[in-house]
Scaffold this motif. Structure first.
Motif, PDB file in Angstrom:
ATOM      1  N   GLN A  39     -14.105  35.081  14.528  1.00  0.00           N
ATOM      2  CA  GLN A  39     -14.857  33.987  15.122  1.00  0.00           C
ATOM      3  C   GLN A  39     -15.694  34.530  16.285  1.00  0.00           C
ATOM      4  OE1 GLN A  39     -13.695  30.260  17.745  1.00  0.00           O
ATOM      5  NE2 GLN A  39     -13.131  29.825  15.624  1.00  0.00           N
ATOM      6  N   ILE A  40     -16.968  34.224  16.274  1.00  0.00           N
ATOM      7  CA  ILE A  40     -17.886  34.668  17.331  1.00  0.00           C
ATOM      8  C   ILE A  40     -18.299  33.433  18.112  1.00  0.00           C
ATOM      9  CG2 ILE A  40     -20.075  35.815  17.835  1.00  0.00           C
ATOM     10  CD1 ILE A  40     -19.717  37.291  15.134  1.00  0.00           C
ATOM     11  N   ARG A  41     -17.841  33.376  19.364  1.00  0.00           N
ATOM     12  CA  ARG A  41     -18.036  32.206  20.222  1.00  0.00           C
ATOM     13  C   ARG A  41     -19.026  32.546  21.337  1.00  0.00           C
ATOM     14  NH1 ARG A  41     -14.076  28.484  20.194  1.00  0.00           N
ATOM     15  NH2 ARG A  41     -13.908  28.291  22.460  1.00  0.00           N
ATOM     16  N   LEU A  42     -20.003  31.681  21.518  1.00  0.00           N
ATOM     17  CA  LEU A  42     -21.007  31.915  22.559  1.00  0.00           C
ATOM     18  C   LEU A  42     -21.402  30.596  23.214  1.00  0.00           C
ATOM     19  CD1 LEU A  42     -23.186  34.564  20.734  1.00  0.00           C
ATOM     20  CD2 LEU A  42     -22.222  34.866  23.028  1.00  0.00           C
ATOM     21  N   ALA A  43     -21.715  30.675  24.506  1.00  0.00           N
ATOM     22  CA  ALA A  43     -22.192  29.522  25.266  1.00  0.00           C
ATOM     23  C   ALA A  43     -23.343  29.985  26.144  1.00  0.00           C
ATOM     24  CB  ALA A  43     -21.062  28.921  26.108  1.00  0.00           C
ATOM     25  N   GLY A  44     -24.479  29.345  25.995  1.00  0.00           N
ATOM     26  CA  GLY A  44     -25.639  29.773  26.766  1.00  0.00           C
ATOM     27  C   GLY A  44     -25.521  29.513  28.251  1.00  0.00           C
ATOM     28  N   GLY A  45     -24.839  28.420  28.635  1.00  0.00           N
ATOM     29  CA  GLY A  45     -24.844  28.043  30.041  1.00  0.00           C
ATOM     30  C   GLY A  45     -23.602  28.426  30.819  1.00  0.00           C
ATOM     31  N   HIS A  46     -22.439  28.471  30.170  1.00  0.00           N
ATOM     32  CA  HIS A  46     -21.187  28.685  30.898  1.00  0.00           C
ATOM     33  C   HIS A  46     -20.664  30.091  30.648  1.00  0.00           C
ATOM     34  CE1 HIS A  46     -17.276  27.976  32.676  1.00  0.00           C
ATOM     35  NE2 HIS A  46     -17.692  26.791  33.083  1.00  0.00           N
ATOM     36  N   PRO A  47     -20.264  30.820  31.708  1.00  0.00           N
ATOM     37  CA  PRO A  47     -19.841  32.215  31.548  1.00  0.00           C
ATOM     38  C   PRO A  47     -18.384  32.414  31.165  1.00  0.00           C
ATOM     39  CG  PRO A  47     -19.860  31.648  33.878  1.00  0.00           C
ATOM     40  CD  PRO A  47     -20.361  30.428  33.134  1.00  0.00           C
ATOM     41  N   SER A 135     -18.717  13.237  35.858  1.00  0.00           N
ATOM     42  CA  SER A 135     -19.546  13.884  36.876  1.00  0.00           C
ATOM     43  C   SER A 135     -18.752  14.143  38.155  1.00  0.00           C
ATOM     44  CB  SER A 135     -20.769  13.011  37.184  1.00  0.00           C
ATOM     45  OG  SER A 135     -21.564  13.597  38.196  1.00  0.00           O
ATOM     46  N   ARG A 136     -17.987  13.146  38.573  1.00  0.00           N
ATOM     47  CA  ARG A 136     -17.195  13.309  39.807  1.00  0.00           C
ATOM     48  C   ARG A 136     -16.099  14.345  39.606  1.00  0.00           C
ATOM     49  NH1 ARG A 136     -14.424   8.379  43.330  1.00  0.00           N
ATOM     50  NH2 ARG A 136     -13.674   9.682  45.053  1.00  0.00           N
ATOM     51  N   PHE A 137     -15.493  14.351  38.417  1.00  0.00           N
ATOM     52  CA  PHE A 137     -14.454  15.351  38.132  1.00  0.00           C
ATOM     53  C   PHE A 137     -15.038  16.752  38.185  1.00  0.00           C
ATOM     54  CE2 PHE A 137     -12.390  18.146  35.036  1.00  0.00           C
ATOM     55  CZ  PHE A 137     -11.101  18.177  35.540  1.00  0.00           C
ATOM     56  N   ILE A 138     -16.214  16.948  37.631  1.00  0.00           N
ATOM     57  CA  ILE A 138     -16.842  18.269  37.643  1.00  0.00           C
ATOM     58  C   ILE A 138     -17.144  18.703  39.066  1.00  0.00           C
ATOM     59  CG2 ILE A 138     -18.911  19.552  36.979  1.00  0.00           C
ATOM     60  CD1 ILE A 138     -18.950  17.862  34.412  1.00  0.00           C
ATOM     61  N   ASP A 139     -17.668  17.800  39.865  1.00  0.00           N
ATOM     62  CA  ASP A 139     -17.938  18.134  41.271  1.00  0.00           C
ATOM     63  C   ASP A 139     -16.653  18.577  41.966  1.00  0.00           C
ATOM     64  OD1 ASP A 139     -20.642  17.546  41.091  1.00  0.00           O
ATOM     65  OD2 ASP A 139     -20.390  15.467  41.764  1.00  0.00           O
ATOM     66  N   ALA A 140     -15.565  17.852  41.724  1.00  0.00           N
ATOM     67  CA  ALA A 140     -14.285  18.195  42.346  1.00  0.00           C
ATOM     68  C   ALA A 140     -13.784  19.542  41.848  1.00  0.00           C
ATOM     69  CB  ALA A 140     -13.258  17.100  42.055  1.00  0.00           C
ATOM     70  N   SER A 141     -13.894  19.794  40.541  1.00  0.00           N
ATOM     71  CA  SER A 141     -13.416  21.053  39.965  1.00  0.00           C
ATOM     72  C   SER A 141     -14.147  22.249  40.551  1.00  0.00           C
ATOM     73  CB  SER A 141     -13.590  21.032  38.437  1.00  0.00           C
ATOM     74  OG  SER A 141     -12.781  20.052  37.855  1.00  0.00           O
ATOM     75  N   LEU A 142     -15.471  22.149  40.634  1.00  0.00           N
ATOM     76  CA  LEU A 142     -16.256  23.261  41.161  1.00  0.00           C
ATOM     77  C   LEU A 142     -15.947  23.498  42.632  1.00  0.00           C
ATOM     78  CD1 LEU A 142     -19.674  22.469  39.425  1.00  0.00           C
ATOM     79  CD2 LEU A 142     -18.061  24.275  38.818  1.00  0.00           C
ATOM     80  N   LEU A 143     -15.745  22.416  43.381  1.00  0.00           N
ATOM     81  CA  LEU A 143     -15.446  22.559  44.804  1.00  0.00           C
ATOM     82  C   LEU A 143     -14.065  23.173  45.018  1.00  0.00           C
ATOM     83  CD1 LEU A 143     -16.405  22.001  47.706  1.00  0.00           C
ATOM     84  CD2 LEU A 143     -15.334  19.741  47.537  1.00  0.00           C
ATOM     85  N   GLU A 147     -16.386  27.470  42.813  1.00  0.00           N
ATOM     86  CA  GLU A 147     -17.374  27.977  41.862  1.00  0.00           C
ATOM     87  C   GLU A 147     -18.764  27.437  42.181  1.00  0.00           C
ATOM     88  OE1 GLU A 147     -15.835  26.944  38.023  1.00  0.00           O
ATOM     89  OE2 GLU A 147     -14.527  28.698  37.943  1.00  0.00           O
ATOM     90  N   ASP A 148     -19.760  28.070  41.586  1.00  0.00           N
ATOM     91  CA  ASP A 148     -21.162  27.765  41.840  1.00  0.00           C
ATOM     92  C   ASP A 148     -21.489  26.347  41.362  1.00  0.00           C
ATOM     93  OD1 ASP A 148     -23.914  27.679  42.085  1.00  0.00           O
ATOM     94  OD2 ASP A 148     -24.284  29.555  41.008  1.00  0.00           O
ATOM     95  N   PRO A 149     -22.005  25.468  42.238  1.00  0.00           N
ATOM     96  CA  PRO A 149     -22.384  24.113  41.811  1.00  0.00           C
ATOM     97  C   PRO A 149     -23.433  24.116  40.704  1.00  0.00           C
ATOM     98  CG  PRO A 149     -22.314  24.264  44.207  1.00  0.00           C
ATOM     99  CD  PRO A 149     -22.167  25.659  43.698  1.00  0.00           C
ATOM    100  N   ALA A 150     -24.179  25.215  40.560  1.00  0.00           N
ATOM    101  CA  ALA A 150     -25.193  25.291  39.498  1.00  0.00           C
ATOM    102  C   ALA A 150     -24.565  25.269  38.103  1.00  0.00           C
ATOM    103  CB  ALA A 150     -26.036  26.549  39.670  1.00  0.00           C
ATOM    104  N   LEU A 151     -23.246  25.469  38.011  1.00  0.00           N
ATOM    105  CA  LEU A 151     -22.563  25.435  36.716  1.00  0.00           C
ATOM    106  C   LEU A 151     -22.311  24.010  36.223  1.00  0.00           C
ATOM    107  CD1 LEU A 151     -19.855  28.242  37.112  1.00  0.00           C
ATOM    108  CD2 LEU A 151     -21.860  28.277  35.618  1.00  0.00           C
ATOM    109  N   LYS A 152     -22.654  23.010  37.019  1.00  0.00           N
ATOM    110  CA  LYS A 152     -22.322  21.626  36.651  1.00  0.00           C
ATOM    111  C   LYS A 152     -22.872  21.218  35.291  1.00  0.00           C
ATOM    112  CE  LYS A 152     -22.315  16.840  38.243  1.00  0.00           C
ATOM    113  NZ  LYS A 152     -22.510  15.906  39.376  1.00  0.00           N
ATOM    114  N   PRO A 153     -24.156  21.449  34.984  1.00  0.00           N
ATOM    115  CA  PRO A 153     -24.648  21.029  33.653  1.00  0.00           C
ATOM    116  C   PRO A 153     -23.909  21.716  32.507  1.00  0.00           C
ATOM    117  CG  PRO A 153     -26.481  21.506  35.130  1.00  0.00           C
ATOM    118  CD  PRO A 153     -25.239  21.998  35.808  1.00  0.00           C
TER     119      PRO A 153
END
Length: 259
Positions: A39-47, A135-143, A147-153
């Motif tokens: 299986q070859i898994r790739l994501a353009g936005g998330h590292p 959206s609020r959960f993601i903000d909390a997770s990154l904080l 992690e970089d807030p730019a990863l939100k999308p």
């Protein structure tokens, strides 16, 4: 030199396959293709390494290894990602030996652990209900994770792609700031806890126990009978927390990269 590999007995391989399958559904990659059983898994936005790796899933599938690794490398290059391979007990021994002989290096080991939810002593009530505000959960997770807030999308794309039921848990301090987060994905009778993090300023206060209790209680009420987690093998604090809840190691996997 042959690489050391912790391999469960053949009778445990069905469990490995099932946990791998629910893990893929719980943390879905944007692009998934197969080269044979790889299986070859790739994501353009998330590292995330779990979203950007090659995962061999059949111990007997090791034909044309160099050619297939080269083809995978070109796909990763097109995404701007380094080629990474995730070695589970389903990976062919011949492939693992080939990587070692070719100069590839293991750089991280992860424990996959399971627990019987029926045996866990959990509170009768859920102290923290899951939120529906992604959206609020993601903000909390990154904080909380720093992690970089730019990863939100990119993180929003991953979370919105999860098809099984998911519980998004947060704990806030008296000032309303997030201090702990956890994602729980309930897939039939299995529930996976991922992304559990406690802010550095709140560690040692029982927040990890508090949010894990809520996530597992929610999962059990929702119909899960077993829980699983994945934790980096040298994260001693997290391992201690999970063992306290009855989690025991099912297997390990390892990440490899070219030297």
């Amino acid at each position: 030199m042959r690489a050391m590999q912790a391999t469960p007995s053949a009778s445990n391989l069905p469990l490995v396959r099932r946990l791998e399958a629910v893990g893929f559904r719980a943390w879905p990659a944007a692009s998934v293709i197969y080269d044979g059983s790889w299986q070859i898994r790739l994501a353009g936005g998330h590292p995330s390494k779990r979203l950007n790796c090659v995962v061999p899933l059949d111990p007997s599938d090791f034909r044309d290894m160099d050619l297939r690794l080269e083809k995978a490398g070109k796909r990763f290059q097109a995404y701007g990602r380094p080629l990474i391979l995730r070695e589970t007990p389903l990976a062919p021994t011949q492939l693992v030996e080939h990587l070692s002989e070719a100069g590839w290096k293991r750089f991280e080991t992860v424990n996959v652990m399971t627990a019987d939810l029926a045996r866990l002593a959990l509170p009768d009530t859920i102290d923290h209900l899951p939120t529906h505000d992604v959206s609020r959960f993601i903000d909390a997770s990154l904080l909380v994770a720093g992690e970089d807030p730019a990863l939100k999308p990119a993180l929003a794309e991953v979370l919105n792609a999860i098809k099984p039921a998911k519980g998004l848990f947060t704990i806030e301090n008296s000032a309303g700031g997030p201090v702990a987060v956890a994602l729980c994905v309930q897939d039939n009778d299995l529930a996976g806890v991922m992304g559990l993090a406690v802010a550095a300023s709140a560690r040692g206060q029982g927040r990890g126990t508090e949010i894990l209790s809520s996530a597992l209680r929610w999962a059990r009420i929702s119909g899960a009978r077993s829980a699983w987690i994945q934790v980096v093998a040298d994260n001693l604090a997290a391992l201690g927390l999970y063992r306290k809840f009855g989690f025991r190691q099912a297997y390990q996997y390892h990440y490899w990269r070219e030297a």
